[in-house]
Design an enzyme around this catalytic site. Sequence first.
Site, PDB file in Angstrom:
ATOM      1  N   GLU A 113      19.022 -41.526  81.117  1.00 32.84           N
ATOM      2  CA  GLU A 113      19.809 -40.385  80.645  1.00 32.84           C
ATOM      3  C   GLU A 113      20.607 -40.790  79.410  1.00 32.84           C
ATOM      4  O   GLU A 113      21.516 -41.627  79.512  1.00 32.84           O
ATOM      5  CB  GLU A 113      20.763 -39.887  81.738  1.00 32.84           C
ATOM      6  CG  GLU A 113      20.038 -39.400  82.984  1.00 32.84           C
ATOM      7  CD  GLU A 113      20.989 -39.057  84.131  1.00 32.84           C
ATOM      8  OE1 GLU A 113      20.544 -38.374  85.063  1.00 32.84           O
ATOM      9  OE2 GLU A 113      22.164 -39.472  84.083  1.00 32.84           O
ATOM     10  N   HIS A 158      29.329 -41.664  89.643  1.00 36.60           N
ATOM     11  CA  HIS A 158      30.403 -40.780  89.181  1.00 36.60           C
ATOM     12  C   HIS A 158      31.556 -40.737  90.183  1.00 36.60           C
ATOM     13  O   HIS A 158      32.709 -40.532  89.795  1.00 36.60           O
ATOM     14  CB  HIS A 158      29.863 -39.367  88.967  1.00 36.60           C
ATOM     15  CG  HIS A 158      29.124 -39.179  87.685  1.00 36.60           C
ATOM     16  ND1 HIS A 158      29.747 -38.901  86.489  1.00 36.60           N
ATOM     17  CD2 HIS A 158      27.794 -39.229  87.411  1.00 36.60           C
ATOM     18  CE1 HIS A 158      28.839 -38.778  85.528  1.00 36.60           C
ATOM     19  NE2 HIS A 158      27.645 -38.975  86.060  1.00 36.60           N
ATOM     20  N   ASP A 187      29.509 -38.383  81.460  1.00 35.31           N
ATOM     21  CA  ASP A 187      28.360 -37.765  80.800  1.00 35.31           C
ATOM     22  C   ASP A 187      28.887 -37.031  79.567  1.00 35.31           C
ATOM     23  O   ASP A 187      29.757 -36.154  79.687  1.00 35.31           O
ATOM     24  CB  ASP A 187      27.677 -36.757  81.724  1.00 35.31           C
ATOM     25  CG  ASP A 187      27.064 -37.407  82.954  1.00 35.31           C
ATOM     26  OD1 ASP A 187      26.771 -38.613  82.912  1.00 35.31           O
ATOM     27  OD2 ASP A 187      26.870 -36.694  83.959  1.00 35.31           O
TER      28      ASP A 187
END
Length: 292
Positions: free
Chosen positions: A264, A200, A207
């Site tokens: 994820e 990130h 996300d």
Amino acid sequence: MYRSAIIKRLSLLALSTLIVCLSSCNVQPAQTFPVETTAVTEPTVPATPDTATRDFATVAARPTTVRATEYIFRGERSDPSDPYDATGFVSVGDVIPDVILDIRYYSGNNFVGDRIDGYEEPLALLSEEAARALKSAADQLREQGYRLKIFDAYRPQRAVSHFASWANDREDTRNKAAFYPDIDKSLLFDYGYIAYYSGHCRGSKVDLTLTDQKGKELDMGGTFDYFDTLSHPDYTGITEQQYANRMLLREAMLDNGFYPCDTEWWDFTLYDEPYPDTSFDFPVSSASLTYK
């Protein structure tokens, strides 16, 4: 006898003519045409400190589609040697006007339970390149009746350090029931849920989830930042509709130049990210951006 001689001479003449004809034919060998082939080469991606495995084969099969957008990109770049240079970054809300922002680390609605260091405003910042690709994905999904909802985008290095500091404090388990009920906090580093570096910070990871046009989230069979195998995109213990919702988001992101995280369902990174080796640390704030 005379008649037999004539027949014999005629036969010899016919045979000679046939030989001459055969020798004068331009007989070509069978023609061979070259077969045009396209070699498929696996792309090379710089090694990063991410713990997630990247689905390169799936990504390679997806051409990047850049759709028309009203936002005018400046085409400027940050200095990759300067972690505080936000020149090449934009606010996603400016690029995608109907995006929904639920920036969890600006609030206390996260696994730590506090606002995270470096989040000065509830904004989603991304590199221009990632924002352009995300705009394309949003356009594609809008045509199908969906909107994007972002939980996190660019994350300053100071925020990652905040996560690490929290993880090393074994006494603080305020939000364990909501985010990691089945994992002892002492194992968060070992399982890769917490790390000292994050993709990130490079500014091209996001996300997110999907909502309908009214802003109601689609049921993904699990919540953001839930530390468990339930969050794996290919987890089979969910309903067919929940799995289909995950795949709907995944396909749109892959179609527009992002690759997925295998642990994820909400995590995607721009395949051709512009700053693969830089962990930026400017705060998440409109003041960080150089454009007005």
